[in-house]
Scaffold this active site. Structure first.
Site, mmCIF file in Angstrom:
data_model
loop_
_atom_site.group_PDB
_atom_site.id
_atom_site.type_symbol
_atom_site.label_atom_id
_atom_site.label_comp_id
_atom_site.label_asym_id
_atom_site.label_seq_id
_atom_site.Cartn_x
_atom_site.Cartn_y
_atom_site.Cartn_z
ATOM 1 N N HIS A 149 -5.845 -25.275 17.557
ATOM 2 C CA HIS A 149 -5.881 -24.191 18.544
ATOM 3 C C HIS A 149 -7.220 -23.464 18.635
ATOM 4 O O HIS A 149 -7.385 -22.561 19.448
ATOM 5 C CB HIS A 149 -4.706 -23.228 18.347
ATOM 6 C CG HIS A 149 -4.810 -22.288 17.192
ATOM 7 N ND1 HIS A 149 -5.173 -20.968 17.340
ATOM 8 C CD2 HIS A 149 -4.576 -22.456 15.857
ATOM 9 C CE1 HIS A 149 -5.143 -20.360 16.151
ATOM 10 N NE2 HIS A 149 -4.789 -21.247 15.244
ATOM 11 N N GLN A 168 -13.103 -23.250 11.649
ATOM 12 C CA GLN A 168 -13.992 -22.621 12.638
ATOM 13 C C GLN A 168 -15.233 -23.466 12.932
ATOM 14 O O GLN A 168 -15.969 -23.163 13.872
ATOM 15 C CB GLN A 168 -14.445 -21.231 12.165
ATOM 16 C CG GLN A 168 -13.356 -20.180 12.187
ATOM 17 C CD GLN A 168 -12.940 -19.760 13.597
ATOM 18 O OE1 GLN A 168 -13.606 -20.066 14.590
ATOM 19 N NE2 GLN A 168 -11.822 -19.065 13.690
ATOM 20 N N GLY A 210 -3.841 -25.036 10.250
ATOM 21 C CA GLY A 210 -4.946 -24.932 9.301
ATOM 22 C C GLY A 210 -4.490 -24.309 7.987
ATOM 23 O O GLY A 210 -4.947 -24.696 6.908
ATOM 24 N N THR A 211 -3.577 -23.374 8.079
ATOM 25 C CA THR A 211 -3.076 -22.700 6.876
ATOM 26 C C THR A 211 -2.391 -23.703 5.950
ATOM 27 O O THR A 211 -2.622 -23.709 4.737
ATOM 28 C CB THR A 211 -2.089 -21.573 7.288
ATOM 29 O OG1 THR A 211 -2.798 -20.648 8.115
ATOM 30 C CG2 THR A 211 -1.519 -20.861 6.085
ATOM 31 N N ASN A 260 -15.157 -17.116 9.834
ATOM 32 C CA ASN A 260 -14.491 -16.736 11.087
ATOM 33 C C ASN A 260 -14.844 -15.332 11.562
ATOM 34 O O ASN A 260 -14.585 -14.994 12.702
ATOM 35 C CB ASN A 260 -12.967 -16.862 10.941
ATOM 36 C CG ASN A 260 -12.449 -16.215 9.685
ATOM 37 O OD1 ASN A 260 -12.815 -16.613 8.577
ATOM 38 N ND2 ASN A 260 -11.608 -15.210 9.826
ATOM 39 N N CYS A 267 -10.417 -5.519 10.986
ATOM 40 C CA CYS A 267 -9.938 -4.176 10.744
ATOM 41 C C CYS A 267 -8.436 -4.203 10.629
ATOM 42 O O CYS A 267 -7.741 -4.351 11.614
ATOM 43 C CB CYS A 267 -10.367 -3.260 11.869
ATOM 44 S SG CYS A 267 -10.194 -1.564 11.424
ATOM 45 N N THR A 301 9.295 -34.723 10.465
ATOM 46 C CA THR A 301 9.134 -35.531 11.674
ATOM 47 C C THR A 301 7.859 -35.118 12.409
ATOM 48 O O THR A 301 7.607 -33.926 12.591
ATOM 49 C CB THR A 301 10.358 -35.346 12.593
ATOM 50 O OG1 THR A 301 11.521 -35.671 11.830
ATOM 51 C CG2 THR A 301 10.280 -36.244 13.813
HETATM 52 N N1 PLP Z 1 -9.209 -20.946 8.408
HETATM 53 C C1 PLP Z 1 -9.990 -20.257 9.252
HETATM 54 C C2 PLP Z 1 -11.446 -20.139 8.944
HETATM 55 C C3 PLP Z 1 -9.461 -19.677 10.403
HETATM 56 O O1 PLP Z 1 -10.247 -18.978 11.234
HETATM 57 C C4 PLP Z 1 -8.071 -19.823 10.643
HETATM 58 C C5 PLP Z 1 -7.447 -19.196 11.838
HETATM 59 O O2 PLP Z 1 -7.770 -18.086 12.231
HETATM 60 C C6 PLP Z 1 -7.300 -20.555 9.734
HETATM 61 C C7 PLP Z 1 -7.902 -21.100 8.632
HETATM 62 C C8 PLP Z 1 -5.829 -20.736 9.929
HETATM 63 O O3 PLP Z 1 -5.546 -21.713 10.897
HETATM 64 P P1 PLP Z 1 -4.086 -21.744 11.578
HETATM 65 O O4 PLP Z 1 -4.035 -20.592 12.515
HETATM 66 O O5 PLP Z 1 -4.033 -23.067 12.276
HETATM 67 O O6 PLP Z 1 -3.106 -21.657 10.475
#
Ligand code: PLP
Length: 377
Positions: free
Chosen positions: A201, A179, A69-70, A149, A323, A238
């Site tokens: 995940h 999320q 996601g990042t 999140n 936190c 890949t």
């Molecule tokens: N965006 C949100 C709202 C998330 O909760 C998270 C993960 O905690 C991410 C992005 C990042 O996803 P990843 O862990 O796959 O990089």
């Protein structure tokens, strides 16, 4: 163990792990290779793409696999700004985005972009009107998450998309739906969202695989990773075929009786809320509508202590990103909660596997924590 941290990551069902093992050991070809083992891997990748894409009601060719996601967020932000480079250097986002959005924006601010951070109200909500009020002719990007999140608040992404269209804004709309995916309605295509980020995940898939939805109207999206031209030239590297297969299997499993699963999670959340509110002083911090996240506070009892204490008893909850080294998170800070409340924020998050026994164990452990510790003044 009582696992109540599904917003952090989720357990992997056996069928997902088995599927990944099959691909790792038997279907390990490189999708770019020109012999049958390679072609088989390419076909597998395309089938998985269609499976994941179907979960957001779009065709496979609108979805690009990424490493997480990042990466999806970083890529979406960079490519949207490249696309809108003649529009301007103004960005609108919220003060409560995940750090995978806030940190790239911080870097961009150092490169001359101007970022407007929308503040939530004291319950963690953001309105579409706040976005429209901040909109300018030089706004090139609006980035608003679907579900927060930490609080579970659902943001009005569809309304924002509609409003941007009505105002004929040239800004692209990115949404971090990590999320929200398979938890709340999520339909980037009919909503008119340009870019949307996902991660496996959070829905029973493996870590290290994500995806970016790219609206078919966006031509010539600039890659983040350049190289061998995989993923139709959009994301080189890949293909992580076993992770991709695990992602698709997780999505397929999650979608089986999804509404029953979500109703179960919602009922568990309601039960947990009701039970925890009987603990003296316990407060609900947010009324976030996402079924899987509950944000509470026990003012006077620092969340870091609660999390550690419960963790030792096999109960996994989170202080959120809540936190960090004893400091309240940026989300809780932006909500402007009183200091004692902010310091006591805990995030409890649920999945289809969560049972009432998990909630009972949490309740008893929190009561014991309160009984055994002196409150902070
Ligand atoms: N965006 C949100 C709202 C998330 O909760 C998270 C993960 O905690 C991410 C992005 C990042 O996803 P990843 O862990 O796959 O990089």
């Amino acid at each position: 163990m009582h696992y109540l941290d599904h917003a952090a990551t989720t357990p992997i069902p056996r069928a997902v792990a088995d599927r990944m093992y099959e691909v790792l050991t038997g279907q390990f070809g490189n999708p770019s290779a020109q012999y049958p083992l390679g072609r088989q891997a390419a076909t597998l990748t395309e089938e998985c793409r269609s499976t994941v894409a179907a979960a957001i009601g779009c065709k496979g060719d609108s979805l690009v696999f990424t490493s997480c996601g990042t990466e999806s967020n970083n890529w979406a932000i960079r490519s949207a700004l490249w696309h809108g480079r003649h529009t301007g250097k103004h960005i609108i986002t919220t003060a409560v985005e995940h750090s995978a959005v806030l940190e790239p924006l911080k870097a961009l601010a150092q490169e001359g972009y101007e970022v407007t951070y929308l503040k939530p109200d004291s319950r963690g909500n953001i309105t579409a009107g706040q976005v429209f009020d901040a909109l300018r002719d030089d706004t090139a990007l609006v980035s608003v998450m679907l579900v927060n999140n930490e609080t579970g608040c659902v943001f009005p992404v569809e309304e924002i998309a509609r409003g941007l269209r009505q105002r004929k804004s040239r800004a692209l709309l990115h949404c971090d739906a990590v999320q929200g995916f398979l938890k709340v309605p999520c339909a980037p295509n009919p909503w008119g969202v340009d870019l949307m980020s996902f991660s496996a995940h959070k829905v029973g898939g493996p870590k290290g695989i994500g995806a970016l939805y790219v609206n078919p109207s966006l031509r010539n999206l600039r890659p983040l990773l350049f190289g061998g031209g995989q993923e139709r030239g959009l994301r080189s590297g890949t293909e992580a075929t076993a992770q991709i297969a695990g992602f698709a299997k997780a999505v397929e499993l999650r979608r089986e009786n999804l509404s029953e699963k979500l109703a179960h999670v919602d009922a568990i959340k309601a039960c947990c809320l009701e039970k925890l509110l009987t603990i003296p002083g316990m407060e609900a911090v947010s009324d976030g509508a996402a079924p899987h996240i509950l944000c509470m506070s026990l003012p006077g009892y620092p969340s870091a202590n609660i999390v550690t204490d419960l963790g030792e008893q096999g109960i996994c909850i989170s202080a959120g990103s809540a936190c960090h080294k004893g400091k309240a998170s940026h989300v809780i800070t932006a909500m402007g909660l009183p200091k004692r409340t902010a310091a006591g924020v805990i995030r409890i998050s649920f999945g289809p596997e969560t049972t009432e026994a998990d909630i009972d164990a949490l309740y008893e452990a929190l009561k014991a924590h309160q009984a055994n510790r002196f409150p902070m003044l």
